[in-house]
Design a protein around this motif. Structure first.
Motif, PDB file in Angstrom:
ATOM      1  N   ALA A  84     -55.303 -14.158   6.130  1.00 43.33           N
ATOM      2  CA  ALA A  84     -56.081 -14.586   4.965  1.00 43.33           C
ATOM      3  C   ALA A  84     -55.168 -15.017   3.821  1.00 43.33           C
ATOM      4  O   ALA A  84     -55.430 -16.020   3.145  1.00 43.33           O
ATOM      5  N   LEU A  85     -54.076 -14.274   3.600  1.00 41.29           N
ATOM      6  CA  LEU A  85     -53.153 -14.625   2.515  1.00 41.29           C
ATOM      7  C   LEU A  85     -52.438 -15.946   2.787  1.00 41.29           C
ATOM      8  O   LEU A  85     -52.235 -16.753   1.871  1.00 41.29           O
ATOM      9  N   VAL A  86     -52.024 -16.173   4.028  1.00 41.30           N
ATOM     10  CA  VAL A  86     -51.375 -17.437   4.384  1.00 41.30           C
ATOM     11  C   VAL A  86     -52.301 -18.608   4.075  1.00 41.30           C
ATOM     12  O   VAL A  86     -51.886 -19.640   3.513  1.00 41.30           O
ATOM     13  N   ILE A  87     -53.586 -18.454   4.404  1.00 44.66           N
ATOM     14  CA  ILE A  87     -54.544 -19.537   4.187  1.00 44.66           C
ATOM     15  C   ILE A  87     -54.756 -19.807   2.697  1.00 44.66           C
ATOM     16  O   ILE A  87     -54.649 -20.954   2.234  1.00 44.66           O
ATOM     17  N   ILE A  88     -55.042 -18.769   1.913  1.00 42.96           N
ATOM     18  CA  ILE A  88     -55.363 -19.029   0.501  1.00 42.96           C
ATOM     19  C   ILE A  88     -54.136 -19.491  -0.278  1.00 42.96           C
ATOM     20  O   ILE A  88     -54.248 -20.289  -1.214  1.00 42.96           O
ATOM     21  N   LEU A  89     -52.936 -19.037   0.121  1.00 39.92           N
ATOM     22  CA  LEU A  89     -51.725 -19.490  -0.558  1.00 39.92           C
ATOM     23  C   LEU A  89     -51.324 -20.894  -0.116  1.00 39.92           C
ATOM     24  O   LEU A  89     -50.514 -21.546  -0.782  1.00 39.92           O
ATOM     25  N   SER A  90     -51.873 -21.353   0.992  1.00 38.25           N
ATOM     26  CA  SER A  90     -51.663 -22.744   1.412  1.00 38.25           C
ATOM     27  C   SER A  90     -52.674 -23.668   0.755  1.00 38.25           C
ATOM     28  O   SER A  90     -52.391 -24.838   0.500  1.00 38.25           O
ATOM     29  N   LEU A  91     -53.858 -23.155   0.469  1.00 35.22           N
ATOM     30  CA  LEU A  91     -54.875 -23.984  -0.170  1.00 35.22           C
ATOM     31  C   LEU A  91     -54.557 -24.243  -1.635  1.00 35.22           C
ATOM     32  O   LEU A  91     -54.795 -25.342  -2.147  1.00 35.22           O
ATOM     33  N   VAL A  92     -54.015 -23.225  -2.322  1.00 33.35           N
ATOM     34  CA  VAL A  92     -53.770 -23.314  -3.759  1.00 33.35           C
ATOM     35  C   VAL A  92     -52.363 -22.800  -4.060  1.00 33.35           C
ATOM     36  O   VAL A  92     -51.958 -21.762  -3.522  1.00 33.35           O
ATOM     37  N   PRO A  93     -51.577 -23.472  -4.874  1.00 36.35           N
ATOM     38  CA  PRO A  93     -50.255 -22.957  -5.264  1.00 36.35           C
ATOM     39  C   PRO A  93     -50.374 -21.574  -5.891  1.00 36.35           C
ATOM     40  O   PRO A  93     -51.310 -21.312  -6.654  1.00 36.35           O
ATOM     41  N   ALA A 117     -59.474 -19.782  -4.586  1.00 36.62           N
ATOM     42  CA  ALA A 117     -59.113 -20.698  -3.505  1.00 36.62           C
ATOM     43  C   ALA A 117     -60.327 -21.470  -2.996  1.00 36.62           C
ATOM     44  O   ALA A 117     -60.282 -22.699  -2.842  1.00 36.62           O
ATOM     45  N   PHE A 118     -61.423 -20.790  -2.746  1.00 42.76           N
ATOM     46  CA  PHE A 118     -62.570 -21.465  -2.147  1.00 42.76           C
ATOM     47  C   PHE A 118     -63.439 -22.159  -3.184  1.00 42.76           C
ATOM     48  O   PHE A 118     -64.246 -23.014  -2.839  1.00 42.76           O
ATOM     49  N   GLY A 119     -63.234 -21.833  -4.454  1.00 41.67           N
ATOM     50  CA  GLY A 119     -63.825 -22.662  -5.500  1.00 41.67           C
ATOM     51  C   GLY A 119     -63.151 -24.014  -5.529  1.00 41.67           C
ATOM     52  O   GLY A 119     -63.793 -25.048  -5.730  1.00 41.67           O
ATOM     53  N   ARG A 120     -61.825 -24.023  -5.284  1.00 44.77           N
ATOM     54  CA  ARG A 120     -61.072 -25.280  -5.226  1.00 44.77           C
ATOM     55  C   ARG A 120     -61.487 -26.124  -4.022  1.00 44.77           C
ATOM     56  O   ARG A 120     -61.498 -27.356  -4.092  1.00 44.77           O
ATOM     57  N   VAL A 121     -61.859 -25.467  -2.943  1.00 47.12           N
ATOM     58  CA  VAL A 121     -62.276 -26.190  -1.736  1.00 47.12           C
ATOM     59  C   VAL A 121     -63.558 -26.964  -2.001  1.00 47.12           C
ATOM     60  O   VAL A 121     -63.827 -27.985  -1.362  1.00 47.12           O
ATOM     61  N   GLY A 122     -64.348 -26.478  -2.949  1.00 51.68           N
ATOM     62  CA  GLY A 122     -65.581 -27.177  -3.254  1.00 51.68           C
ATOM     63  C   GLY A 122     -66.818 -26.450  -2.782  1.00 51.68           C
ATOM     64  O   GLY A 122     -67.897 -27.041  -2.689  1.00 51.68           O
ATOM     65  N   ILE A 123     -66.686 -25.160  -2.474  1.00 50.74           N
ATOM     66  CA  ILE A 123     -67.849 -24.378  -2.085  1.00 50.74           C
ATOM     67  C   ILE A 123     -68.512 -23.890  -3.364  1.00 50.74           C
ATOM     68  O   ILE A 123     -67.988 -23.008  -4.045  1.00 50.74           O
ATOM     69  N   PRO A 124     -69.672 -24.448  -3.720  1.00 54.38           N
ATOM     70  CA  PRO A 124     -70.276 -24.107  -5.021  1.00 54.38           C
ATOM     71  C   PRO A 124     -70.667 -22.642  -5.140  1.00 54.38           C
ATOM     72  O   PRO A 124     -70.682 -22.089  -6.238  1.00 54.38           O
ATOM     73  N   ALA A 125     -70.989 -22.017  -4.023  1.00 56.24           N
ATOM     74  CA  ALA A 125     -71.431 -20.621  -4.063  1.00 56.24           C
ATOM     75  C   ALA A 125     -70.288 -19.652  -3.808  1.00 56.24           C
ATOM     76  O   ALA A 125     -70.528 -18.487  -3.502  1.00 56.24           O
ATOM     77  N   ALA A 126     -69.028 -20.139  -3.932  1.00 61.57           N
ATOM     78  CA  ALA A 126     -67.879 -19.291  -3.602  1.00 61.57           C
ATOM     79  C   ALA A 126     -67.876 -17.997  -4.397  1.00 61.57           C
ATOM     80  O   ALA A 126     -67.678 -16.909  -3.852  1.00 61.57           O
ATOM     81  N   ALA A 127     -68.120 -18.105  -5.700  1.00 59.93           N
ATOM     82  CA  ALA A 127     -68.107 -16.914  -6.539  1.00 59.93           C
ATOM     83  C   ALA A 127     -69.184 -15.926  -6.116  1.00 59.93           C
ATOM     84  O   ALA A 127     -68.953 -14.708  -6.039  1.00 59.93           O
TER      85      ALA A 127
END
Length: 480
Positions: free
Chosen positions: A262-271, A285-295
């Motif tokens: 999980a850490l490898v993925i989120i640190l690859s998605l966002v600096p 990280a998943f707010g940056r991906v564009g998932i509106p309901a991430a929060a």
């Protein structure tokens, strides 16, 4: 005199648990999986990332190896003698009555203070959807629901914990798959910037130096607290000789997937420089991906993790407190089982103390969670150390021919356990160095003084309660 502390309805004695073996393999497996996923990952990782950057992955990997050594050591003891008293019982047998007394009460304290933190945290998460609901009311409702579930039956506890764990597992696996899709297919707003090169860009893999990475080990170890809970289920597992080793052996892939993966993925998605302390890195990280309901999704998962922790706390504190009472080291009333063979009085006493967490958060809302988690970490370190030392004493005994060999041997033998003990010592030093977590080292001596005073009172008023461990178990006293 000692006979007065037992429950006449259940005819329980110190060498019998008196519980129903109502936890099946499916539930044990999920309890083990859920124990490795908590708010330490969902929320605490944000602070750790800001302190160490991508090298946090290494901290989780190293700590994960140590946790596996601890759990395999516990596995040896569990298959040697699966009892509900677990760590406290092994401490009594291999380290003496006082060690068992201290371990039982310290593990009880660990889950009580954790329950305080998690109940209040759950109430805070509810305000995401219902800001008008008083925080104390949500905390009270959660506390009462989980309390009732723990009283009804161990099978209901196991079922609730199964589904809590299922939510956490499904959420993390889903996030990892989405992250892999973004990295490989480039979809979503983050598709153009997401890259595994974020792991070594922006200052390198150790952007703040190796020392900063080492300092995060105390945060990482808190995230792993609770993984040993599977040991407390030994006395109520349907087939502990088969299900417990299987649950322990799956720990490496659980750590590899849920933490490191999980850490490898989120640190690859966002600096890593864009993560902030106190903010869930998964939301960022998943707010940056564009998932509106991430929060909202992460908030629901963290709410589930908090309730899962509180549920586990009620279960373990009830068993540990009753185990102490059966040996005269807690009020005799706490030995009683209800009609479903649950330690109702012990669970009730622990739950009442957990409820004080609401008051603590009212008095010190800004620092309460940090204080509580610091104390919980030190309590957890003590428990892990006792597991390792007990396993070392057990190994020496069976190698000398005084005890039967284990059916589930830990790899590395005595050397791996000694190395894990040294690592736990390093974490204590780091806690002492860190100003924010040092308070736990101020609290623990006070707790130690209370335990010593209590033990001395027991020796004078109920001497049989501190000697019973010498005759407890089929091979008690073999190391003394």
């Amino acid at each position: 005199m000692a006979e007065q502390i037992y429950d006449e309805r259940s005819d329980v004695r110190p060498d019998e648990d008196g519980y129903t073996r109502g936890l099946g393999s499916r539930q044990i497996q999920m309890i083990a999986i859920g124990g490795a996923i908590g708010t330490g990952l969902f929320l605490g990782a944000g602070t750790a990332i800001s302190k160490a950057g991508p090298s946090l992955i290494l901290s989780y990997a190293v700590a994960g190896v140590v946790i596996f050594v601890i759990m395999r050591a516990l596995g040896e003891l569990l298959t040697y003698r699966p009892v509900s008293g677990s760590f406290a019982e092994y401490a009594r047998e291999f380290l003496g009555p006082f060690a068992g007394y201290v371990t039982g009460w310290t593990y009880w304290l660990f889950w009580v203070v954790t329950g305080m933190a998690e109940t209040t945290a759950a109430a805070v998460y509810v305000r995401f959807w219902a800001p008008g609901v008083p925080q104390w009311l949500s905390a009270l409702i959660f506390l009462l629901i989980l309390y009732a579930a723990n009283l009804i039956s161990v099978r209901l506890f196991g079922e609730i914990e199964f589904w809590f764990s299922m939510v956490k597992v499904t959420a993390i696996v889903g996030m990892i798959l989405i992250g892999v899709g973004v990295l490989t297919l480039g979809f979503g707003p983050a598709g153009d910037t997401a890259s595994v090169t974020h792991l070594w860009q922006d200052g390198g893999f150790f952007p703040k130096g190796l020392g900063a990475t080492v300092m995060t080990l105390q945060i990482v170890m808190f995230a792993y607290l609770g993984v040993e809970l599977v040991g407390v289920t030994a006395g109520e597992s349907e087939d502990p000789q088969r299900t417990l080793p299987r649950a322990i052996n799956t720990l490496p892939w659980r750590i590899g997937l849920f933490y490191i993966g999980a850490l490898v993925i989120i640190l690859s998605l966002v600096p890593w420089t864009e993560f902030e302390p106190g903010v869930s890195p998964f939301v960022a990280a998943f707010g940056r991906v564009g998932i509106p309901a991430a929060a909202g999704i992460i908030n629901f998962v963290v709410l589930t993790a908090a309730l899962s922790s509180c549920n586990s706390g009620m279960y373990s504190t009830g068993r540990m407190l009753r185990d102490l009472a059966l040996r005269g080291q807690a009020p005799g009333l706490l030995t009683r089982l209800n009609g479903s063979r649950s330690p109702a009085f012990a669970i009730t006493a622990s739950t009442l103390l957990m409820g004080l967490g609401v008051l603590l958060n009212y008095l010190a809302p800004g620092r309460a969670f940090q204080y509580i988690t610091s104390v919980a970490t030190v309590c957890g370190l003590w428990t892990w150390a006792v597991i390792l030392v007990s396993q070392i004493r057990y190994r020496r005994a069976w190698q000398a021919g005084r005890l039967p060999p284990p059916t589930f041997r830990a790899p590395g033998g005595l050397w791996s356990s000694r190395a894990a003990l040294a690592f736990l010592g390093l974490v204590v030093v780091l806690i002492a160095i860190d100003e924010d977590s040092r308070i736990s080292l101020y609290v623990f001596p006070g707790w130690a003084v209370l335990l010593v005073i209590g033990y001395q009172v027991l020796r004078r008023t109920r001497p049989e309660s501190v000697e019973v461990a010498r005759d407890n178990g089929p091979h008690a006293g073999s190391e003394r």
